[in-house]
Scaffold this motif. Structure first.
Motif, PDB file in Angstrom:
ATOM      1  N   ARG A   1       9.707  13.419  -4.168  1.00  0.00           N
ATOM      2  CA  ARG A   1       8.272  13.128  -4.191  1.00  0.00           C
ATOM      3  C   ARG A   1       7.604  13.727  -5.431  1.00  0.00           C
ATOM      4  NH1 ARG A   1       6.765  14.204   2.169  1.00  0.00           N
ATOM      5  NH2 ARG A   1       7.762  12.307   2.945  1.00  0.00           N
ATOM      6  N   VAL A   2       8.264  14.701  -6.031  1.00  0.00           N
ATOM      7  CA  VAL A   2       7.690  15.395  -7.185  1.00  0.00           C
ATOM      8  C   VAL A   2       8.284  14.919  -8.504  1.00  0.00           C
ATOM      9  CG1 VAL A   2       7.349  17.674  -8.232  1.00  0.00           C
ATOM     10  CG2 VAL A   2       7.271  17.433  -5.762  1.00  0.00           C
ATOM     11  N   VAL A   3       9.565  14.563  -8.490  1.00  0.00           N
ATOM     12  CA  VAL A   3      10.270  14.203  -9.726  1.00  0.00           C
ATOM     13  C   VAL A   3      10.920  12.837  -9.569  1.00  0.00           C
ATOM     14  CG1 VAL A   3      12.157  14.801 -11.275  1.00  0.00           C
ATOM     15  CG2 VAL A   3      10.817  16.606 -10.238  1.00  0.00           C
TER      16      VAL A   3
ATOM     17  N   ARG B   1       9.353   1.649 -10.650  1.00  0.00           N
ATOM     18  CA  ARG B   1       9.995   2.314  -9.509  1.00  0.00           C
ATOM     19  C   ARG B   1       9.744   3.809  -9.558  1.00  0.00           C
ATOM     20  NH1 ARG B   1      16.454   2.350  -7.877  1.00  0.00           N
ATOM     21  NH2 ARG B   1      16.258   4.100  -6.445  1.00  0.00           N
ATOM     22  N   ALA B   2       9.871   4.411 -10.744  1.00  0.00           N
ATOM     23  CA  ALA B   2       9.649   5.853 -10.872  1.00  0.00           C
ATOM     24  C   ALA B   2       8.203   6.226 -10.577  1.00  0.00           C
ATOM     25  CB  ALA B   2      10.051   6.319 -12.271  1.00  0.00           C
ATOM     26  N   LEU B   3       7.264   5.391 -10.980  1.00  0.00           N
ATOM     27  CA  LEU B   3       5.850   5.690 -10.782  1.00  0.00           C
ATOM     28  C   LEU B   3       5.357   5.386  -9.371  1.00  0.00           C
ATOM     29  CD1 LEU B   3       4.397   4.338 -14.140  1.00  0.00           C
ATOM     30  CD2 LEU B   3       4.748   6.734 -13.472  1.00  0.00           C
ATOM     31  N   ALA B   4       6.030   4.479  -8.688  1.00  0.00           N
ATOM     32  CA  ALA B   4       5.600   4.090  -7.339  1.00  0.00           C
ATOM     33  C   ALA B   4       5.702   5.261  -6.378  1.00  0.00           C
ATOM     34  CB  ALA B   4       6.417   2.911  -6.822  1.00  0.00           C
TER      35      ALA B   4
ATOM     36  N   ASP C   1       2.175   2.146   1.172  1.00  0.00           N
ATOM     37  CA  ASP C   1       3.330   2.013   0.277  1.00  0.00           C
ATOM     38  C   ASP C   1       3.271   0.688  -0.476  1.00  0.00           C
ATOM     39  OD1 ASP C   1       4.666   4.466   1.034  1.00  0.00           O
ATOM     40  OD2 ASP C   1       5.258   3.475   2.891  1.00  0.00           O
ATOM     41  N   LEU C   2       2.983  -0.390   0.240  1.00  0.00           N
ATOM     42  CA  LEU C   2       2.892  -1.712  -0.388  1.00  0.00           C
ATOM     43  C   LEU C   2       1.761  -1.747  -1.425  1.00  0.00           C
ATOM     44  CD1 LEU C   2       3.406  -3.919   2.800  1.00  0.00           C
ATOM     45  CD2 LEU C   2       5.110  -3.287   1.087  1.00  0.00           C
ATOM     46  N   ALA C   3       0.641  -1.128  -1.084  1.00  0.00           N
ATOM     47  CA  ALA C   3      -0.492  -1.089  -2.016  1.00  0.00           C
ATOM     48  C   ALA C   3      -0.139  -0.285  -3.264  1.00  0.00           C
ATOM     49  CB  ALA C   3      -1.717  -0.491  -1.324  1.00  0.00           C
ATOM     50  N   ALA C   4       0.589   0.825  -3.087  1.00  0.00           N
ATOM     51  CA  ALA C   4       0.986   1.649  -4.234  1.00  0.00           C
ATOM     52  C   ALA C   4       1.874   0.849  -5.186  1.00  0.00           C
ATOM     53  CB  ALA C   4       1.707   2.902  -3.755  1.00  0.00           C
TER      54      ALA C   4
ATOM     55  N   PHE D   1       9.419  -6.736  -7.008  1.00  0.00           N
ATOM     56  CA  PHE D   1       8.640  -5.981  -6.024  1.00  0.00           C
ATOM     57  C   PHE D   1       9.546  -5.082  -5.183  1.00  0.00           C
ATOM     58  CE2 PHE D   1       6.549  -5.116  -2.050  1.00  0.00           C
ATOM     59  CZ  PHE D   1       5.274  -4.742  -2.465  1.00  0.00           C
ATOM     60  N   ASP D   2      10.641  -5.649  -4.676  1.00  0.00           N
ATOM     61  CA  ASP D   2      11.536  -4.860  -3.826  1.00  0.00           C
ATOM     62  C   ASP D   2      12.173  -3.703  -4.588  1.00  0.00           C
ATOM     63  OD1 ASP D   2      10.973  -6.378  -1.599  1.00  0.00           O
ATOM     64  OD2 ASP D   2      12.724  -7.674  -1.819  1.00  0.00           O
ATOM     65  N   TYR D   3      12.505  -3.914  -5.858  1.00  0.00           N
ATOM     66  CA  TYR D   3      13.085  -2.832  -6.653  1.00  0.00           C
ATOM     67  C   TYR D   3      12.054  -1.717  -6.844  1.00  0.00           C
ATOM     68  CZ  TYR D   3      15.763  -0.287 -10.094  1.00  0.00           C
ATOM     69  OH  TYR D   3      16.448   0.705 -10.748  1.00  0.00           O
ATOM     70  N   ALA D   4      10.824  -2.080  -7.180  1.00  0.00           N
ATOM     71  CA  ALA D   4       9.773  -1.068  -7.351  1.00  0.00           C
ATOM     72  C   ALA D   4       9.507  -0.348  -6.032  1.00  0.00           C
ATOM     73  CB  ALA D   4       8.505  -1.708  -7.893  1.00  0.00           C
ATOM     74  N   LEU D   5       9.600  -1.063  -4.922  1.00  0.00           N
ATOM     75  CA  LEU D   5       9.372  -0.468  -3.605  1.00  0.00           C
ATOM     76  C   LEU D   5      10.393   0.626  -3.292  1.00  0.00           C
ATOM     77  CD1 LEU D   5       7.667  -0.555  -0.999  1.00  0.00           C
ATOM     78  CD2 LEU D   5       9.199  -2.359  -0.176  1.00  0.00           C
TER      79      LEU D   5
END
Length: 156
Positions: A78-80, A153-156, A117-120, A96-100
């Motif tokens: 959650r931090v890194v 994905r990293a930013l989500a 989560d979906l909104a993020a 979308f699924d990969y970013a999720l």
């Protein structure tokens, strides 16, 4: 006074019997941007893996004042977040699924993603101009577009 986002003191990492990092000290304040540069084989990726808790060695690594070793894997995630140099691209997976997948640390075991989560994910895709690609397969994107998806994905 707030603890730094990242604090590394006297970090040492040895891989395959070869010292890769020796006596690294680093302090990064919350919100600060840092660039790690150097020649191939200098230990840049090793440093990032150690800060992310994927490698251990003598020395100290703390995230927001908490030693990396006491953080559970989910808490650490959650931090890194990191973007690998050559990430595995699952066949048939949509943007979308990969970013999720970046929301995994926030979803309880055996749980489902929430509306938050979906909104993020939608927000991150929009910020990276990837919204129009949300339903496309990763394999259909250009190299630069895929790199933005990996960042999403990293930013989500």
């Amino acid at each position: 006074m707030n603890a730094p986002a990242v604090r590394v003191h006297d970090l040492r990492v040895t891989l395959g019997g070869t010292p890769v990092l020796a006596g690294v000290d680093l302090t990064v304040a919350a919100g600060e941007w840092v660039t790690v540069i150097g020649p191939n084989g200098a230990g840049k990726s090793t440093l990032l893996r150690a800060v992310g808790g994927l490698l251990t060695g003598p020395g100290e690594v703390a995230l927001f004042g908490t030693p990396i070793g006491v953080l559970r894997r989910r808490e650490r995630a959650r931090v890194v977040a990191t973007v690998a140099q050559s990430p595995v691209v699952p066949i048939g997976m949509s943007v979308f699924d990969y970013a999720l997948l970046g929301r995994t640390p926030y979803i309880p075991p055996l749980g489902r993603e929430s509306a938050a989560d979906l909104a993020a994910v939608h927000e991150v895709l929009d910020r990276l101009d990837l919204g129009p690609f949300a339903h496309r397969e990763l394999a259909t994107l250009s190299g630069g577009e895929r790199q933005r998806v990996f960042l999403a994905r990293a930013l989500a």
